[in-house]
Design an enzyme around this catalytic site. Structure first.
Site, PDB file in Angstrom:
ATOM      1  N   LYS A  23       0.825  -1.205   0.000  1.00  0.00           N
ATOM      2  CA  LYS A  23       0.000   0.000   0.000  1.00  0.00           C
ATOM      3  C   LYS A  23       0.863   1.260   0.000  1.00  0.00           C
ATOM      4  CE  LYS A  23      -3.908  -2.161   2.377  1.00  0.00           C
ATOM      5  NZ  LYS A  23      -4.764  -2.176   3.577  1.00  0.00           N
ATOM      6  N   ARG A  24       2.068   1.154   0.524  1.00  0.00           N
ATOM      7  CA  ARG A  24       2.943   2.339   0.645  1.00  0.00           C
ATOM      8  C   ARG A  24       3.391   2.872  -0.710  1.00  0.00           C
ATOM      9  NH1 ARG A  24       4.900  -0.997   4.604  1.00  0.00           N
ATOM     10  NH2 ARG A  24       6.679  -1.629   3.336  1.00  0.00           N
TER      11      ARG A  24
END
Length: 484
Positions: free
Chosen positions: A255-256
């Site tokens: 997700k980063r």
């Protein structure tokens, strides 16, 4: 041969990760390629990870991408409920777990946390717990006594500890594991809820699922799944294991990274059709070299046996290229609808926004590119006069100043500010000057834009900004160059 039935069974835990979208897409394509059914099942029994509004995200994403389900919570096809918490309320999972207990394929486990913690060990830096079948050896009387006293329990699968278990995977071939590695996984948790693995098996069988699409991280768990099917005497479905999706550094897509979900990509200006096309190629390739597919073409060409075993790299650059190709192919009205909101973010003057948008259609890869590409229409940015130097055009700041001074009165006298009329003024000047087009075009375009590159040429820009703004910008450029 039974009708092909696939399912997408997401947990409502937030945005739809690219990997989950690929699972849904492949499940949809397998079903539709064979004229089968695609089901939606919501697996919401993990209340700790439940995110408010996530169910709506699932519905909206499937609708937006065109992955329309044939059965689901909103389309009862006779296999409902299609929401796991509602299925749990019927007691169905406990019922089937008890059937396994009766067959000796599962057993009640009453071990407390302290005892379970004592079974943990460190393997390669990871803490694991391998259950020792302690409660398997409890007598029927002991089990009944514990249950009567209300002692907390889980129900565990009874797996063999010797020999091997093999199964055939259509992508990975024959997979064999030592039974000593098959831990007695929990089927029913102490809160009475089923584990993900157990509920999947029960639900897939009762819903007639023939093909199960999932990530290859579940490959090692497949023997446990198969043993459950065999314990019930059920037919084992075809498993389609998809490769890991990594970033450009070959690390798991997280997700980063900022573009790991469908919503991330949509917000970044990617078209839905391009996202679906790109995701389809994350681990699958057609038998020819085609890269651009409509959803209908994917349905026709998709063969899950062409899924790769190797990790699929999420190539952001390729996605942008693909999106640019989709933008180029867009109908103009559809393009304007998407582009105008971005144009309005930077243009407040009374210009023809559609004309501005049309200039960038073949030059952008994602819609936010529009902003930086057209901001000069609002106002000329600060720029270095060195920009007037162009070796190929044989221009310098000095020659540019001369050209602009000579052309200013021509543009002041010009009443027709259409592109064709303005271009005629420029070409007439070039003919009389005896120079090449670029010798005059480059200084004029630089003066009215202040940019190294622009969508559209000098006269296209001048047509949009009009006579008053054009003259103002030319005079400002002359003054800038005169101050050298």
């Amino acid at each position: 041969m039974s009708k092909v039935r696939t399912r997408y069974a997401p947990s409502p835990t937030g945005r739809m990760h690219v990997g989950n979208l690929r699972t849904a897409l492949y499940a949809y394509l397998i079903a539709k390629h064979e004229g089968g059914d695609f089901l939606l099942r919501i697996e919401d029994t993990d209340q700790e990870r439940y995110v408010e509004g996530a169910v709506e995200i699932i519905y909206n994403t499937l609708k937006e991408t065109g992955l329309i389900h044939d059965e689901g919570p909103d389309k009862d096809g006779g296999c409902g409920p299609y929401v796991q918490s509602e299925r749990q309320a019927t007691g169905i999972y406990m019922e089937y777990a008890k059937k396994l207990v009766e067959k000796g394929e599962a057993y009640y486990c009453f071990c407390d946390k302290e005892r379970l913690d004592s079974l943990k060990s460190q393997v390669a830096g990871n803490e694991i717990m391998s259950y020792d079948k302690h409660c398997l050896h409890l007598s029927k009387e002991e089990v009944e006594k514990n249950l009567a006293e209300g002692k907390p329990f889980v129900i565990r699968q009874n797996n063999p500890t010797e020999g091997t278990t093999s199964f055939e995977d259509d992508i990975y071939g024959t997979i064999t594991v030592d039974n000593s590695e098959l831990d007695d996984m929990v089927l029913i948790k102490s809160d009475g809820y089923p584990t993900y693995n157990f509920a999947n098996v029960v639900d897939d069988h009762l819903m007639g699922i023939t093909h199960v699409v999932r990530g290859n991280e579940y490959l090692s768990s497949s023997p446990k799944y198969n043993r459950l099917y065999e314990a019930f005497g059920w037919e084992v479905p075809t498993y389609v294991h998809c490769p890991l999706i990594t970033d450009e550094d070959h690390k798991k897509l997280s997700k980063r990274c900022g573009h790991s979900s469908f919503e991330d990509l949509a917000e970044q200006g990617f078209l839905t059709e391009a996202i679906v096309n790109f995701v389809a190629l994350l681990g699958w390739s057609p038998e020819d070299n085609q890269e651009i597919f409509s959803l209908e073409e994917l349905v026709k060409k998709f063969n899950y046996k062409n899924i790769s075993k190797s990790p699929a790299v999420f190539d952001y650059t390729k996605l942008k290229w693909m999106n640019g190709e989709y933008i180029k192919a867009m109908d103009m009205d559809a393009f304007y609808e998407k582009a105008i909101p971005y144009v309005k973010k930077v243009i407040t003057k009374d210009y023809d926004l559609k004309k501005i948008a049309s200039l960038v259609k073949t030059r952008i890869e994602v819609f936010p590119d529009i902003i930086e590409m057209i901001d000069f229409f609002e106002a000329v940015p600060e720029y270095d006069v060195a920009m007037y130097t162009h070796k190929k055009m044989k221009t310098t700041p000095e020659t540019s100043l001369e050209v602009l001074k000579e052309m200013l009165p021509l543009f002041e006298a010009q009443e027709d500010y259409s592109n064709d009329a303005l271009y005629s003024v420029l070409t007439k000047y070039v003919e009389e000057k005896g120079c090449k087009n670029g010798y005059a075009m480059w200084p004029v375009r630089t003066a009215v834009s202040g940019k190294q590159s622009t969508p559209g040429g000098a006269t296209e820009i001048m047509e949009i900004i009009g006579k008053e703004e054009t003259i103002s910008r030319l005079k400002a450029a002359i003054e800038k160059l005169s101050n050298l």
